[in-house]
Motif scaffolding. Structure first.
Motif, PDB file in Angstrom:
ATOM      1  N   ALA A 192      32.926  42.312  42.528  1.00  0.00           N
ATOM      2  CA  ALA A 192      33.327  41.155  43.333  1.00  0.00           C
ATOM      3  C   ALA A 192      34.837  41.150  43.552  1.00  0.00           C
ATOM      4  CB  ALA A 192      32.881  39.863  42.654  1.00  0.00           C
ATOM      5  N   ILE A 193      35.595  41.447  42.507  1.00  0.00           N
ATOM      6  CA  ILE A 193      37.051  41.490  42.647  1.00  0.00           C
ATOM      7  C   ILE A 193      37.466  42.692  43.487  1.00  0.00           C
ATOM      8  CG2 ILE A 193      39.234  41.636  41.375  1.00  0.00           C
ATOM      9  CD1 ILE A 193      37.725  40.266  39.040  1.00  0.00           C
TER      10      ILE A 193
ATOM     11  N   VAL B 104      39.826  42.786  46.834  1.00  0.00           N
ATOM     12  CA  VAL B 104      40.931  43.735  47.028  1.00  0.00           C
ATOM     13  C   VAL B 104      40.824  44.395  48.403  1.00  0.00           C
ATOM     14  CG1 VAL B 104      41.888  45.934  46.227  1.00  0.00           C
ATOM     15  CG2 VAL B 104      41.285  44.165  44.575  1.00  0.00           C
ATOM     16  N   ALA B 105      39.613  44.779  48.778  1.00  0.00           N
ATOM     17  CA  ALA B 105      39.426  45.435  50.074  1.00  0.00           C
ATOM     18  C   ALA B 105      39.551  44.432  51.225  1.00  0.00           C
ATOM     19  CB  ALA B 105      38.066  46.125  50.104  1.00  0.00           C
ATOM     20  N   LEU B 106      38.932  43.250  51.086  1.00  0.00           N
ATOM     21  CA  LEU B 106      38.938  42.271  52.169  1.00  0.00           C
ATOM     22  C   LEU B 106      40.345  41.753  52.469  1.00  0.00           C
ATOM     23  CD1 LEU B 106      35.702  40.241  51.319  1.00  0.00           C
ATOM     24  CD2 LEU B 106      36.050  41.810  53.236  1.00  0.00           C
ATOM     25  N   PHE B 107      41.175  41.598  51.437  1.00  0.00           N
ATOM     26  CA  PHE B 107      42.535  41.106  51.635  1.00  0.00           C
ATOM     27  C   PHE B 107      43.502  42.232  51.999  1.00  0.00           C
ATOM     28  CE2 PHE B 107      40.808  37.366  49.818  1.00  0.00           C
ATOM     29  CZ  PHE B 107      41.669  36.320  50.080  1.00  0.00           C
TER      30      PHE B 107
ATOM     31  N   ARG C 264      42.684  49.754  50.700  1.00  0.00           N
ATOM     32  CA  ARG C 264      41.479  50.165  51.425  1.00  0.00           C
ATOM     33  C   ARG C 264      41.343  51.674  51.394  1.00  0.00           C
ATOM     34  NH1 ARG C 264      41.825  45.933  56.571  1.00  0.00           N
ATOM     35  NH2 ARG C 264      41.146  44.081  55.383  1.00  0.00           N
ATOM     36  N   GLU C 265      41.763  52.244  50.279  1.00  0.00           N
ATOM     37  CA  GLU C 265      41.690  53.687  50.122  1.00  0.00           C
ATOM     38  C   GLU C 265      40.237  54.142  49.964  1.00  0.00           C
ATOM     39  OE1 GLU C 265      44.190  55.596  50.436  1.00  0.00           O
ATOM     40  OE2 GLU C 265      45.879  54.199  50.275  1.00  0.00           O
TER      41      GLU C 265
END
Length: 265
Positions: free
Chosen positions: A134-135, A139-142, A146-147
């Motif tokens: 979930a965290i 990290v990806a959504l914000f 996005r590696e």
């Protein structure tokens, strides 16, 4: 307590397929209170990530060229997994074991103690996986990272979650009341969170202390996750995973032995 024949206390636990029924039982119960558990397991580490990352992070210089919120992201993922597994395998498992006496009921069926123990550990590991992933999604959504290497993080979280769950199960095997868990949270969880590299590089600690902290499973998990957040492959990945697996194996064996001596006398 149980009609199950007494096993050798320190034999390796060997569950049957019936353990899946215990796991499913826990899942069905959790679905009724999922909203409340998500608040504790997911939102606390998420708030730490966003508040400290965006708030305190604006006041801090980059760490080795990495923005503070990106540095903190790896620690928050591992911290979410740690708390998710630990709360489930301590307070929730103890409630089923001692207060609700759910274990007693299950052990008077064809289920063995090994079935129940393994199911509880993997259920707590699943709760850790849910919290960590979930965290990771936050990290990806914000856009914190996005590696492509983020796709490997769920695997690390799964292994680390089972490790954290097995360690907490050892504590539960010894516990006779809820107050006992304060020893583990104060002497075990707090040092792992604050000294394993969640909030600052572990090499900032005194050299002797940093060397000790690197043997903790939280440090191994962070050393695997942080390079993946940065788009890199973690150095010594095999040995770090081996450290987590070895810790889990020892903890499962110890928890099993103590539980047998406690319940099957």
């Amino acid at each position: 307590m149980s009609s199950v024949p007494v096993q050798k206390p320190w034999a390796w636990p060997r569950p049957s397929r019936l353990a899946l029924a215990v796991f499913r039982r826990n899942l069905l119960v959790w679905r009724k209170t999922a909203g409340a558990t998500v608040l504790g397991d997911v939102l606390d580490p998420m708030i730490v990530l966003l508040a400290l990352g965006y708030g305190l992070g604006r006041l801090l210089p980059a760490i080795d060229g990495v923005p503070y919120i990106t540095f903190l992201a790896a620690g928050s993922i591992c911290m979410g997994a740690l708390y998710g597994a630990t709360f489930e395998a301590t307070y929730s498992t103890f409630s089923r074991l001692q207060v609700q006496r759910t274990w007693e009921g299950m052990l008077n069926t064809p289920l063995s103690l090994d079935d129940v123990l393994w199911a509880e550990i993997f259920w707590a590991g699943a709760k850790a996986f849910k919290s960590g992933v979930a965290i990771l999604l936050v990290v990806a959504l914000f856009g914190i990272s996005r590696e492509p290497t983020l796709l490997w993080i769920p695997l690390v979280v799964a292994v680390a979650g089972v490790t954290f769950a097995a360690m907490a199960m050892v504590v539960t095997a010894f516990a006779r009341g809820y107050d006992f868990f304060m020893y583990y949270f104060t002497l075990g969880i707090t040092p792992m969170v604050f000294l394993s590299g969640v909030f600052f590089p572990a090499d900032q600690l005194p050299q002797s202390l940093a060397a000790v902290m690197q043997w903790l499973p939280m440090a191994a998990a962070i050393n695997l996750v942080r390079p993946l957040v940065l788009g890199e492959l973690p150095p010594h990945a095999f040995w770090l995973l081996l450290q987590l697996v070895a810790t889990a194996v020892i903890a499962v064996w110890l928890a099993s032995g103590v539980m047998r001596r406690r319940l099957l006398r």
